[in-house]
Each structure stands twice: as C-alpha cells, then as structure tokens.
Write an enzyme that holds these catalytic residues in place. Structure first.
Site, PDB file in Angstrom:
ATOM      1  N   LYS A 216       2.966   0.249  12.293  1.00 18.57           N
ATOM      2  CA  LYS A 216       2.598   1.301  12.662  1.00 18.57           C
ATOM      3  C   LYS A 216       1.321   1.113  14.064  1.00 18.57           C
ATOM      4  O   LYS A 216       1.469   1.513  14.864  1.00 18.57           O
ATOM      5  CB  LYS A 216       1.961   2.228  11.534  1.00 18.57           C
ATOM      6  CG  LYS A 216       1.398   3.754  12.202  1.00 18.57           C
ATOM      7  CD  LYS A 216       1.083   4.379  11.014  1.00 18.57           C
ATOM      8  CE  LYS A 216       0.545   5.848  11.458  1.00 18.57           C
ATOM      9  NZ  LYS A 216       0.216   6.740  10.290  1.00 18.57           N
ATOM     10  N   GLU A 222      -1.215 -10.056   9.117  1.00 17.29           N
ATOM     11  CA  GLU A 222      -0.170 -10.510   8.627  1.00 17.29           C
ATOM     12  C   GLU A 222       1.154 -10.296   9.351  1.00 17.29           C
ATOM     13  O   GLU A 222       1.762 -11.293   9.684  1.00 17.29           O
ATOM     14  CB  GLU A 222       0.381  -9.700   6.998  1.00 17.29           C
ATOM     15  CG  GLU A 222      -0.392 -10.264   6.057  1.00 17.29           C
ATOM     16  CD  GLU A 222      -1.629  -9.126   5.917  1.00 17.29           C
ATOM     17  OE1 GLU A 222      -1.789  -8.444   6.818  1.00 17.29           O
ATOM     18  OE2 GLU A 222      -2.057  -8.911   4.741  1.00 17.29           O
ATOM     19  N   GLY A 277       1.860   5.319   6.223  1.00 17.72           N
ATOM     20  CA  GLY A 277       2.837   4.043   6.050  1.00 17.72           C
ATOM     21  C   GLY A 277       4.029   3.972   5.068  1.00 17.72           C
ATOM     22  O   GLY A 277       4.964   3.716   5.104  1.00 17.72           O
ATOM     23  N   ARG A 278       3.252   4.502   3.898  1.00 20.73           N
ATOM     24  CA  ARG A 278       4.093   4.620   2.759  1.00 20.73           C
ATOM     25  C   ARG A 278       5.104   5.582   2.670  1.00 20.73           C
ATOM     26  O   ARG A 278       5.723   5.771   1.602  1.00 20.73           O
ATOM     27  CB  ARG A 278       3.065   4.591   1.385  1.00 20.73           C
ATOM     28  CG  ARG A 278       2.172   5.660   1.219  1.00 20.73           C
ATOM     29  CD  ARG A 278       1.212   5.269   0.230  1.00 20.73           C
ATOM     30  NE  ARG A 278      -0.005   6.244   0.307  1.00 20.73           N
ATOM     31  CZ  ARG A 278      -1.082   5.946   1.102  1.00 20.73           C
ATOM     32  NH1 ARG A 278      -1.172   5.205   1.965  1.00 20.73           N
ATOM     33  NH2 ARG A 278      -2.083   7.097   0.871  1.00 20.73           N
ATOM     34  N   GLU A 363      -1.386   3.602  -4.163  1.00 20.51           N
ATOM     35  CA  GLU A 363      -2.167   3.919  -2.883  1.00 20.51           C
ATOM     36  C   GLU A 363      -2.522   5.251  -2.490  1.00 20.51           C
ATOM     37  O   GLU A 363      -3.599   5.456  -1.911  1.00 20.51           O
ATOM     38  CB  GLU A 363      -1.495   3.095  -1.793  1.00 20.51           C
ATOM     39  CG  GLU A 363      -2.224   2.809  -0.641  1.00 20.51           C
ATOM     40  CD  GLU A 363      -1.824   1.861   0.628  1.00 20.51           C
ATOM     41  OE1 GLU A 363      -0.463   2.082   0.695  1.00 20.51           O
ATOM     42  OE2 GLU A 363      -2.170   0.977   1.188  1.00 20.51           O
ATOM     43  N   HIS A 394      14.903  -7.156 -22.846  1.00 24.81           N
ATOM     44  CA  HIS A 394      14.714  -8.732 -23.360  1.00 24.81           C
ATOM     45  C   HIS A 394      13.291  -9.173 -23.043  1.00 24.81           C
ATOM     46  O   HIS A 394      13.197 -10.335 -23.184  1.00 24.81           O
ATOM     47  CB  HIS A 394      15.732  -9.433 -23.141  1.00 24.81           C
ATOM     48  CG  HIS A 394      17.120  -9.076 -23.543  1.00 24.81           C
ATOM     49  ND1 HIS A 394      17.841  -9.376 -24.447  1.00 24.81           N
ATOM     50  CD2 HIS A 394      17.860  -8.004 -22.989  1.00 24.81           C
ATOM     51  CE1 HIS A 394      18.807  -8.642 -24.580  1.00 24.81           C
ATOM     52  NE2 HIS A 394      18.962  -7.875 -23.740  1.00 24.81           N
ATOM     53  N   LYS A 514      -9.825  -6.602   3.968  1.00 25.13           N
ATOM     54  CA  LYS A 514      -9.470  -7.097   5.308  1.00 25.13           C
ATOM     55  C   LYS A 514     -10.752  -7.307   6.157  1.00 25.13           C
ATOM     56  O   LYS A 514     -10.902  -8.412   6.890  1.00 25.13           O
ATOM     57  CB  LYS A 514      -8.912  -5.814   6.105  1.00 25.13           C
ATOM     58  CG  LYS A 514      -7.387  -5.400   5.520  1.00 25.13           C
ATOM     59  CD  LYS A 514      -6.695  -4.381   6.447  1.00 25.13           C
ATOM     60  CE  LYS A 514      -5.828  -3.549   5.826  1.00 25.13           C
ATOM     61  NZ  LYS A 514      -5.298  -2.325   6.707  1.00 25.13           N
TER      62      LYS A 514
HETATM   63  C1  G6Q Z   1       0.460   2.408   3.693  1.00 25.88           C
HETATM   64  C2  G6Q Z   1      -0.516   1.731   4.068  1.00 25.88           C
HETATM   65  C3  G6Q Z   1      -0.267   0.508   4.582  1.00 25.88           C
HETATM   66  C4  G6Q Z   1       0.539   0.153   5.747  1.00 25.88           C
HETATM   67  C5  G6Q Z   1       0.249  -1.497   5.884  1.00 25.88           C
HETATM   68  C6  G6Q Z   1       1.028  -1.952   7.508  1.00 25.88           C
HETATM   69  O1  G6Q Z   1       0.350   3.604   3.629  1.00 25.88           O
HETATM   70  O2  G6Q Z   1      -1.277   2.196   5.135  1.00 25.88           O
HETATM   71  O3  G6Q Z   1       0.710  -0.219   3.340  1.00 25.88           O
HETATM   72  O4  G6Q Z   1       1.645   0.482   5.814  1.00 25.88           O
HETATM   73  O5  G6Q Z   1      -0.940  -1.842   6.101  1.00 25.88           O
HETATM   74  O6  G6Q Z   1       0.577  -1.229   8.523  1.00 25.88           O
HETATM   75  P1  G6Q Z   1       0.966  -1.388   9.943  1.00 25.88           P
HETATM   76  O7  G6Q Z   1       2.315  -0.593   9.567  1.00 25.88           O
HETATM   77  O8  G6Q Z   1       0.205  -0.648  10.821  1.00 25.88           O
HETATM   78  O9  G6Q Z   1       1.114  -2.896  10.201  1.00 25.88           O
END
Ligand code: G6Q
Length: 552
Positions: A216, A222, A277-278, A363, A394, A514
């Site tokens: 996003k 990462e 994001g989620r 989250e 199990h 972070k």
């Molecule tokens: C979700 C969070 C988080 C996000 C990641 C990736 O709700 O905000 O999991 O999706 O940190 O972020 P980017 O899509 O900006 O790389």
C-alpha cells in the site's frame, strides 16, 4: 462526514453502558447451568439457535447462552451504536478516527452500477475500473500473450508483500488452489529474512518469472528489500540489458514511490487510502490471486463478500450472523475470562485461514484505549489461533478437552468435498462433529465408570465438557463461499470493536518496533563502535555481541 476527534462515535468504556451491569448480573446468576443442562431443559434449542446466512449454516446451540443472554448481548450492541456504525462505515464516514480515514472495504465488492460517493467521487466506478485493468492484465499473462524480456511467457508469479499485503493473497490462493492455473507456479515472499526470497526463487527461471510487488505504502522495509533483491536476481539471470519492466508490476496507493522504485505506473494497480491493509485482499492486493484463479472466479469471490455485507447491513441484529458471533466472543472474553479463541477449519485448503484471521482480529482489536483515548476497562481481543482438523486433534486438542483454560472454538466444514477420494470426506466430517460434541457434552465420572474404567483412572478420563463452540457448515469451498467467510469475520471484528469502543482500523502498536529497528540497523553495521546509549543495557549488549560474532 465523520469526526477526526472520535467524539461522534466515542461512547466511552463499555462498562459505562447500562446493559453491562445487567450482563454481569446475568453471568453472576448463571449458577450450575451447563451445555448439557441447557439442552436437557430446552428441546428446541438445537433447531432454534441456528442462523443461515449467505449459504453458511451456523449452529450456535452449543454455547453457554440462553435466549436471555443473546437478548442482552444484542441490546449491548445496540447501546454501543452498532447499527449507526454499520451505517456510517458503509456510507463512507471516517470511522477510523485516529487516522481520519473512511473504512470502505465494502465498496471493493459492490456490484458495478451501484454508487457510493465519497468526497465527491463515485468509488464504485473507480473500483471497477481497476478490476477491469486487473482482469485484462491477468488474461494477458494467463494466455501467454504477456512475454518476459526474452520473449517467453510467464510461468511463475511471485507476490512480494507483507502483513495485509501477503496474508490475504496467500490464504486465498491456498484456499482456491484447486481452481488455480496448475501450469503456473505461485509463490509468496514476505519475510525480510533472506531465506524467504532465496528459497522462493531458487528453482525459478528468471526469463519466465513475474514479481507482483504489493505494498500500500511502497516504503515497507521488508517488501522493498525483497523487491530490490528480486530485481538483482533478474538482472543476474538475464543480464544487465534485460527489460526488467516485463517482470515487475506494482500494487500500491503510492504512485510516486512506485515510480521511484523504477516500475512504470502503467504497470501499477492502484487502490485507496480507505482500504486498510488487513481488509485489502479483495482490492488490487488480490492481483496474484486473480492471476491464479482468473478474473471470473475473483469476481465470484467478490460476490460472496458482498452478499455477507448485505446480510450485515439488512439483517436484524438478533439474526445477524457476524454480529452474534462477535457478541459471543465478547461474552466469553469479558464474562467467562476466555483468553483465546480457536478456529478449526476441517478443510485442508484453509490451512492459512487461522493465520489470516490472527491479523484481522488481533491487529484490529488488540487495543487498550477507547476512541477517546480512555482505558477500555475490560479485556479486548482474544488471542486467535488454529489449525486445520484433523491434524490438531493429534496435538493441542488435549488442552481444548481437558486443559484448564476455556477456549471457545469455531468449527468450520464444507459438506461437499473438493477432492472426493474414497471415504476421506465422511471420515473428516465424522471427526468435526465428534469433536464439537465431546467439547460440549464431555463424559462424566459415572459414564466413565460405566464404561468399565478402573477407579484410579476415572479422574483422568473424565471429559469435563461444557466447552462452547460454533459450527459453521457450508456447501462447498468456492470463491463465493470463501468471500462470504472472510467478510463474516471482518464483520465479527467490527462488531467486537464497536462494543469495546476501540478503533479497529488503526495499528499504532506496530510503529515503535519499526522505528527502533531503523535506529539499530546502522548500529549493527557501522564500522566504528556504535553509540548504543539510547538503548537499554540488555539490547545494547546483545547488539555488541552480534557485531562481534559477525566480526565487526
Ligand atoms: C494491516 C497493516 C499491515 C500492512 C503491512 C504492509 O492492516 O497495516 O499489516 O498491511 O505493514 O504494508 P504495506 O502494504 O504498506 O507494505
């Protein structure tokens, strides 16, 4: 539209609701009632305490609730303003108050032709424009028309993203693998640990590989690190003159950063600030999934999401499945002390569904202050976890059956098998039904004795029972049913967040780590002995020890 301060929606801690003490009194008067006794007293219970929504048959009868409990919980949701908040969310109000954002994942699945105007723009038209571009692109790649830099078609697709830009796509890809293109390899890289990208690419041919960089913000450490490594891998495989643009597309809201990375914005698929994001797997973040299953199946999945949205919006709270499931979670968390909630899909294709739900739930609702910044005053999100059955049987089910914690469970299964081999499916379903039965009804000492168990083992073999569960039965695992399931849990999270009074759409708790990693990185790599005085002695000592092991 909305209110940045949160005051429009802030109803303070849930304990200030007039219904809260009523629920406390109801719980205090619960006495010795058990799931067994509830069934014994009420012959209509199994038939009555069920809800059918969007092809999901939900059995809620094996819960520690009476009709009165449910009525009180529904009143709590009303008192906390859930109907108003559903209305506000779906009309584009800025209900994510700490980030001053609309929360419009529901717009991502509204059918073409519907309209939702936000800040003067019809977001549904924008959504369908992007979906159309995604479909064209997917078709070009899937048909082989899209060629890599040496003229070969694409046979491997690697999604690079993390968190919300990874968990949804990978969960859904695995869930719908049976409908995916088997002649194209799909991989998902998220971790900054170099092992992830190295292993994901080690057997791939760069001339036939496409990377979908999903972020996003397009600044996530990462993802950017993995994307740069992917570019180096392509160049080292294809030579410095290779046209890497044939091997990269971006999914992002940040065109400037996409361009800065070197991806042409013509190869970018956008989405919007109002998609968290989620909550984004049904936006362009789902591009890798669409490449796998095709645009028509992706649209079927969106229809499933949308049908559950409609159920949420139009059903009475007392018959509203996500609302009831959300309220049951509050009941156990705050009135029975349940610390965790387990999700047990009896469907191997849903192997990543619990991991997906962990982010969605924890989250969103792992918060300690209300919209107005006051302490919440009660326990919020449970710890969510799970594994597909029958594997868990199990392993950790011992604790579910005879351990000391109360762990409410969601069992989930599909009546029709995807792979109807032999009698596997009947065996699978006999297990899921048996587990929910045993959790709820247990086996008493008398029953154990009657089965001939020697006295010294009776205590060990007693199954306490009285452990609540929801059973969700669906017809078949399809893109549509998967969409309806994901939306179901999205709205469970909404319900719980509104009741607890938290902002379910921000995630400030992930920021400081972070920031600190950003400060530590140069200290780990600097030539000179770094100044670690800003850190505690433990962290500083570990950092120096790491430097020494790495010869720095
Ligand atoms: C979700 C969070 C988080 C996000 C990641 C990736 O709700 O905000 O999991 O999706 O940190 O972020 P980017 O899509 O900006 O790389």
């Amino acid at each position: 539209m909305g209110d940045a301060s949160g005051s429009t929606w802030d109803r303070g801690p849930v304990t200030t609701s007039a219904v809260w003490p009523e629920l406390q009194a109801h719980r205090a008067a619960w006495g010795s009632r058990t799931i067994r006794s509830l069934f014994a007293e009420d012959r209509g219970r199994a038939g009555r305490l069920t809800v059918d929504a969007v092809g999901i048959h939900a059995d809620l009868s094996k819960h520690l609730v009476t009709d009165e409990t449910l009525a009180l919980l529904v009143r709590l949701a009303e008192d906390r303003g859930l109907p108003e908040r559903i209305d506000a969310m779906t009309s584009g109000a800025r209900i994510n108050t700490t980030e001053h954002r609309s929360v419009l994942h529901v717009a991502l699945r509204m059918p073409r032709g519907e309209t939702l105007i936000v800040d003067g723009v019809d977001v549904v038209t924008e959504v369908h424009d992007v979906l159309g571009r995604m479909a064209d692109f997917s078709e070009r790649v899937r048909s082989g028309e899209w060629k890599g830099s040496t003229g070969k078609p694409i046979t491997a697709i690697v999604n690079i993203g993390i968190g919300g830009s990874d968990l949804g796509p990978v969960m859904a890809y695995r869930a719908l693998r049976h409908q995916s293109r088997r002649d194209i390899t799909f991989r998902f890289v998220s971790n900054v640990d170099g092992t992830d990208i190295v292993e994901a690419t080690s057997d791939l041919d760069p001339s036939e590989t496409m990377f979908v960089v999903s972020s996003k913000t397009f600044v996530t450490q990462e993802t950017m690190t993995n994307a740069l490594t992917a570019r180096s891998w392509l160049i080292s495989g294809l030579g410095p003159d290779a046209d890497v643009s044939k091997h990269f597309v971006a999914v992002s809201t940040n065109a400037a950063e996409v361009e800065r990375f070197g991806i042409d914005t013509a190869a970018m698929f956008g989405f919007w600030e109002w998609v968290g994001g989620r909550y984004s797997m049904d936006s362009a973040i789902g591009l890798s999934l669409m490449l796998a299953i095709g645009a028509d199946a992706f649209r079927d999945m969106l229809s499933g999401f949308h049908a559950m949205d409609e159920h949420l919006i139009h059903s009475d709270l007392s018959r509203n499945l996500p609302v009831l499931m959300g309220l049951l979670g509050v009941w156990y968390r705050d009135f029975w002390g349940a610390q965790s909630h387990v999700v047990l899909p009896y469907e191997q294709y849903l192997e990543r569904f619990p991991a997906y739900l962990q982010q969605l739930t924890m989250e969103s609702n792992g918060k300690s202050v209300t919209l107005g910044g006051e302490p919440v005053g009660v326990d919020t999100s449970a710890i969510w976890w799970g594994e597909p059955g029958t594997n868990g049987q199990h392993s950790f089910y011992q604790l579910l059956h005879q351990g000391t914690p109360l762990v409410p469970a969601d069992f989930l299964f599909f009546a029709q098998p995807v792979n109807g081999v032999g009698d596997h499916h009947d065996k699978l379903i006999s297990n899921v039904l048996a587990q929910a039965h045993v959790l709820g009804f247990g086996r008493t000492a008398d029953e154990v004795r009657a089965a001939g168990v020697p006295e010294d083992l009776v205590a060990h073999k007693v199954m306490p029972g009285n452990r609540p569960s929801t059973t969700l039965m669906l017809d078949r695992l399809t893109p549509y049913s998967l969409g309806s399931l994901v939306a179901l849990y999205e709205h469970v999270v909404l319900t719980q967040g509104v009741v607890w009074g938290v902002d379910s759409f921000d995630q400030w708790g992930v920021e400081l780590g972070k920031e600190m990693a950003g400060k530590l990185l140069p200290a780990l790599t600097a030539d000179d002995i770094p100044d670690l005085s800003a850190f505690d002695a433990s962290t500083a000592t570990l950092a120096l020890r790491y430097r020494s092991v790495r010869g720095r």
